[in-house]
Design an enzyme around this catalytic site. Structure first.
Site, PDB file in Angstrom:
ATOM      1  N   HIS A 268       0.883  -1.182   0.000  1.00  0.00           N
ATOM      2  CA  HIS A 268       0.000   0.000   0.000  1.00  0.00           C
ATOM      3  C   HIS A 268       0.916   1.226   0.000  1.00  0.00           C
ATOM      4  CE1 HIS A 268      -3.497   2.351   0.657  1.00  0.00           C
ATOM      5  NE2 HIS A 268      -3.796   2.045   1.899  1.00  0.00           N
ATOM      6  N   HIS A 307      -2.458  -2.427  -9.787  1.00  0.00           N
ATOM      7  CA  HIS A 307      -3.367  -1.758  -8.850  1.00  0.00           C
ATOM      8  C   HIS A 307      -4.661  -2.547  -8.801  1.00  0.00           C
ATOM      9  CE1 HIS A 307      -5.579   1.424  -6.829  1.00  0.00           C
ATOM     10  NE2 HIS A 307      -4.395   1.920  -6.527  1.00  0.00           N
ATOM     11  N   ASP A 363       3.004   5.276  -7.123  1.00  0.00           N
ATOM     12  CA  ASP A 363       4.241   5.139  -6.340  1.00  0.00           C
ATOM     13  C   ASP A 363       5.472   4.875  -7.185  1.00  0.00           C
ATOM     14  OD1 ASP A 363       3.198   5.601  -3.852  1.00  0.00           O
ATOM     15  OD2 ASP A 363       2.408   3.569  -3.716  1.00  0.00           O
TER      16      ASP A 363
HETATM   17  N1  CMC Z   1       4.517  -7.471 -10.226  1.00  0.00           N
HETATM   18  C1  CMC Z   1       4.332  -8.667 -10.821  1.00  0.00           C
HETATM   19  N2  CMC Z   1       3.137  -9.265 -10.972  1.00  0.00           N
HETATM   20  C2  CMC Z   1       2.069  -8.623 -10.488  1.00  0.00           C
HETATM   21  C3  CMC Z   1       2.179  -7.372  -9.844  1.00  0.00           C
HETATM   22  C4  CMC Z   1       3.448  -6.793  -9.726  1.00  0.00           C
HETATM   23  N3  CMC Z   1       3.614  -5.617  -9.139  1.00  0.00           N
HETATM   24  N4  CMC Z   1       0.948  -6.973  -9.455  1.00  0.00           N
HETATM   25  C5  CMC Z   1       0.100  -7.932  -9.848  1.00  0.00           C
HETATM   26  N5  CMC Z   1       0.778  -8.939 -10.463  1.00  0.00           N
HETATM   27  C6  CMC Z   1       0.200 -10.112 -11.096  1.00  0.00           C
HETATM   28  C7  CMC Z   1      -0.262 -11.127 -10.047  1.00  0.00           C
HETATM   29  O1  CMC Z   1       0.768 -12.059  -9.751  1.00  0.00           O
HETATM   30  C8  CMC Z   1      -1.438 -11.772 -10.745  1.00  0.00           C
HETATM   31  O2  CMC Z   1      -0.964 -12.688 -11.693  1.00  0.00           O
HETATM   32  P1  CMC Z   1      -1.781 -14.081 -11.945  1.00  0.00           P
HETATM   33  O3  CMC Z   1      -3.185 -13.662 -12.308  1.00  0.00           O
HETATM   34  O4  CMC Z   1      -1.054 -14.757 -13.045  1.00  0.00           O
HETATM   35  O5  CMC Z   1      -1.703 -14.817 -10.650  1.00  0.00           O
HETATM   36  C9  CMC Z   1      -2.067 -10.616 -11.528  1.00  0.00           C
HETATM   37  O6  CMC Z   1      -0.980  -9.708 -11.773  1.00  0.00           O
HETATM   38  C10 CMC Z   1      -3.188  -9.905 -10.804  1.00  0.00           C
HETATM   39  O7  CMC Z   1      -2.686  -9.424  -9.576  1.00  0.00           O
HETATM   40  P2  CMC Z   1      -3.447  -9.486  -8.181  1.00  0.00           P
HETATM   41  O8  CMC Z   1      -2.458  -9.832  -7.104  1.00  0.00           O
HETATM   42  O9  CMC Z   1      -4.684 -10.314  -8.295  1.00  0.00           O
HETATM   43  O10 CMC Z   1      -3.890  -7.985  -8.034  1.00  0.00           O
HETATM   44  P3  CMC Z   1      -4.422  -7.301  -6.711  1.00  0.00           P
HETATM   45  O11 CMC Z   1      -5.478  -6.385  -7.154  1.00  0.00           O
HETATM   46  O12 CMC Z   1      -4.737  -8.282  -5.656  1.00  0.00           O
HETATM   47  O13 CMC Z   1      -3.120  -6.498  -6.203  1.00  0.00           O
HETATM   48  C11 CMC Z   1      -1.547  -4.801  -5.840  1.00  0.00           C
HETATM   49  C12 CMC Z   1      -2.920  -5.150  -6.396  1.00  0.00           C
HETATM   50  C13 CMC Z   1      -1.341  -3.297  -5.904  1.00  0.00           C
HETATM   51  C14 CMC Z   1      -1.458  -5.230  -4.346  1.00  0.00           C
HETATM   52  C15 CMC Z   1      -0.469  -5.543  -6.659  1.00  0.00           C
HETATM   53  O14 CMC Z   1      -0.544  -5.148  -8.004  1.00  0.00           O
HETATM   54  C16 CMC Z   1       0.928  -5.336  -6.124  1.00  0.00           C
HETATM   55  O15 CMC Z   1       1.351  -6.056  -5.186  1.00  0.00           O
HETATM   56  N6  CMC Z   1       1.692  -4.326  -6.677  1.00  0.00           N
HETATM   57  C17 CMC Z   1       2.997  -3.996  -6.148  1.00  0.00           C
HETATM   58  C18 CMC Z   1       2.865  -3.136  -4.910  1.00  0.00           C
HETATM   59  C19 CMC Z   1       2.449  -1.718  -5.250  1.00  0.00           C
HETATM   60  O16 CMC Z   1       2.990  -1.083  -6.149  1.00  0.00           O
HETATM   61  N7  CMC Z   1       1.498  -1.193  -4.483  1.00  0.00           N
HETATM   62  C20 CMC Z   1       1.060   0.201  -4.608  1.00  0.00           C
HETATM   63  C21 CMC Z   1      -0.356   0.320  -5.001  1.00  0.00           C
HETATM   64  S1  CMC Z   1      -0.717   2.033  -5.462  1.00  0.00           S
HETATM   65  C22 CMC Z   1      -0.684   2.897  -3.984  1.00  0.00           C
HETATM   66  C23 CMC Z   1      -1.909   2.680  -3.215  1.00  0.00           C
HETATM   67  O17 CMC Z   1      -2.994   3.131  -3.663  1.00  0.00           O
HETATM   68  O18 CMC Z   1      -1.792   2.093  -2.126  1.00  0.00           O
END
Ligand code: CMC
Length: 429
Positions: A268, A307, A363
């Site tokens: 986050h 995201h 970010d």
């Molecule tokens: N790097 C590599 N793969 C990713 C990433 C990433 N940063 N984010 C998502 N994926 C992949 C994930 O492995 C999944 O693949 P599969 O469907 O094959 O299993 C697919 O993309 C969908 O991801 P998800 O985990 O279902 O997505 P989510 O909505 O649960 O997670 C997130 C959103 C922001 C937690 C995630 O994208 C992440 O961990 N990003 C990195 C951390 C980050 O930059 N966070 C800041 C968010 S913006 C600031 C805020 O508003 O807080």
């Protein structure tokens, strides 16, 4: 003629139910009438991480993640970032309308004249270890503030509530700056009420022996715009924490400490810190392809990408990228920018990222700007928490005034042991 209802057939009983659709949603409580027999508790919806559950109606922030749209109270984020200032936007988020001249002058006066903290808060912060993480200090100090303002528990008294709002928005930069000075072993600098919100913050961070601190206007404005971009983002993890804790009618300081704690995590608000650490670890353009390969092999996450809501370019990321150019003219270019641009270029062309709609989020570039401004990475989540204070408070008021809200209390699907008898210690395996 089409009807605004949803018809569900329960194949266990062959019974059919017609549920009303309002605002494109069904009320989850309507599912409870779906039962196999009268003793049955009724159907629940199962939604870990609330991926498809609206927990509130809101009039504050609108996001269309598919189209990359973000608006506060109807105003596009691009216009607010270009034409507004942070305190104006804070007023808009809290009260619902942009302030007129008089309202703005009063609001600015109130915020400016609540920037000092009680000396005991300062003493309390001095007790932290010399190398404490500033976000840990921030969270603990915000929680401690509730003990200084016991009237804050009077959450349904509008006047008392407004006072805490002034205090929180005014004092978070002071607490943030004290936490920074603490990690540097520098004396804390008291607020300068002649300066703007961000100008004063820069003064509390930087000032040494100058009689009058003069913030660099480009950095002052860049920080102001970054604060606008981070002020609210509807029902994210930290904001939901604020609402959930606030729903038990605790005071806003305690609720906000919880919201800030949620923001701290690397998935986050801690992501900008994680992005910087990742870029430092990559270290050189030649290491980018190997890093991307590791991400695709699921050894790593590409921090600052992806995201829950945006499945397109995060509009805040575009604006942050523009600010970067202005800041680098003052600070010199951050060498990590080239690595970030190369990561983005590869990721935007690579099937793995394209297929999953993984774009840079806010970010990805904000950390590079903060580092160029010479903030240590540990300050990054704190820089997110300062402006998000406004969003948390706006959402907290909305929750308190919403007659449909009650104490937050989700259900569970219990899959543990059935009832069994206690086993004496000697008889256990
Ligand atoms: N790097 C590599 N793969 C990713 C990433 C990433 N940063 N984010 C998502 N994926 C992949 C994930 O492995 C999944 O693949 P599969 O469907 O094959 O299993 C697919 O993309 C969908 O991801 P998800 O985990 O279902 O997505 P989510 O909505 O649960 O997670 C997130 C959103 C922001 C937690 C995630 O994208 C992440 O961990 N990003 C990195 C951390 C980050 O930059 N966070 C800041 C968010 S913006 C600031 C805020 O508003 O807080």
């Amino acid at each position: 003629m089409s009807k605004n209802t949803l018809t569900i057939t329960d194949n266990r009983t062959d019974k059919t139910y017609e549920l009303p659709i309002t605002n494109d949603t069904i009320n989850a409580m309507e599912l409870r009438q779906i039962k196999v027999n009268p003793e049955d508790f009724g159907m629940l919806s199962y939604d870990p991480a609330f991926k498809n559950t609206a927990s509130t109606k809101s009039t504050i922030t609108y996001i269309d993640g598919g189209k990359g749209i973000l608006r506060y109270r109807g105003y596009p984020i691009e216009q607010l970032a270009e034409k507004g200032n942070f305190l104006e936007v804070a007023y808009l988020l809290i009260f619902g309308e942009l302030p007129n001249e008089q309202q703005y002058a009063e609001w600015k006066h109130e915020i400016t004249h609540h920037t000092f903290v009680h000396e005991n808060i300062k003493n309390l912060m001095e007790a932290f270890r010399y190398d404490s993480h500033p976000m840990g200090m921030f969270i603990a100090t915000v929680a401690a503030m509730s003990t200084f303002y016991p009237e804050a528990r009077d959450i349904f008294d509008e006047e008392a509530r407004l006072k805490q709002i002034h205090r929180l928005i005014a004092k978070v930069p002071t607490i943030a700056a004290f936490s920074y000075r603490h990690t540097r072993g520098l004396p804390y600098v008291y607020p300068d009420n002649d300066l703007s919100y961000t100008g004063n913050f820069l003064s509390m961070l930087d000032r040494m022996t100058q009689l009058k601190y003069e913030p660099n206007p480009v950095l002052e404005r860049a920080l102001d715009v970054l604060f606008i971009l981070h002020a609210d983002h509807e029902q994210n993890c930290g904001t939901s924490a604020m609402r959930v804790i606030g729903s038990s009618h605790t005071d806003p300081y305690t609720a906000m400490a919880g919201a800030a704690a949620a923001l701290y995590g690397p998935l986050h608000g801690g992501a900008n810190e994680a992005v910087l650490r990742m870029l430092l670890e990559i270290g050189d353009l030649k290491n980018v392809p190997a890093f991307v390969k590791g991400v695709k092999n699921r050894e790593r996450l590409l921090m600052g990408f992806g995201h829950r809501v945006y499945k397109n370019y995060d509009p805040r990321a575009t604006l942050v990228k523009n600010i970067a150019d202005q800041v680098f003219e003052v600070t010199g270019k951050n060498p990590l920018l080239d690595i970030a641009l190369e990561l983005e270029r590869i990721a935007r062309e690579d099937e793995f990222f394209v297929e999953r709609n993984l774009y840079p989020n806010v970010d990805f570039y904000s950390g590079i700007i903060y580092q160029a401004m010479r903030f240590p990475v540990s300050m990054f989540p704190v820089l997110f928490a300062i402006p998000r204070t406004v969003g948390w408070l706006a959402q907290w008021i909305e929750m308190l005034e919403d007659k449909e809200q009650k104490i937050a209390r989700p259900r569970q699907v219990y899959l543990g042991s059935d009832s069994r008898d206690f086993v004496a210690m000697n008889d256990r395996k």
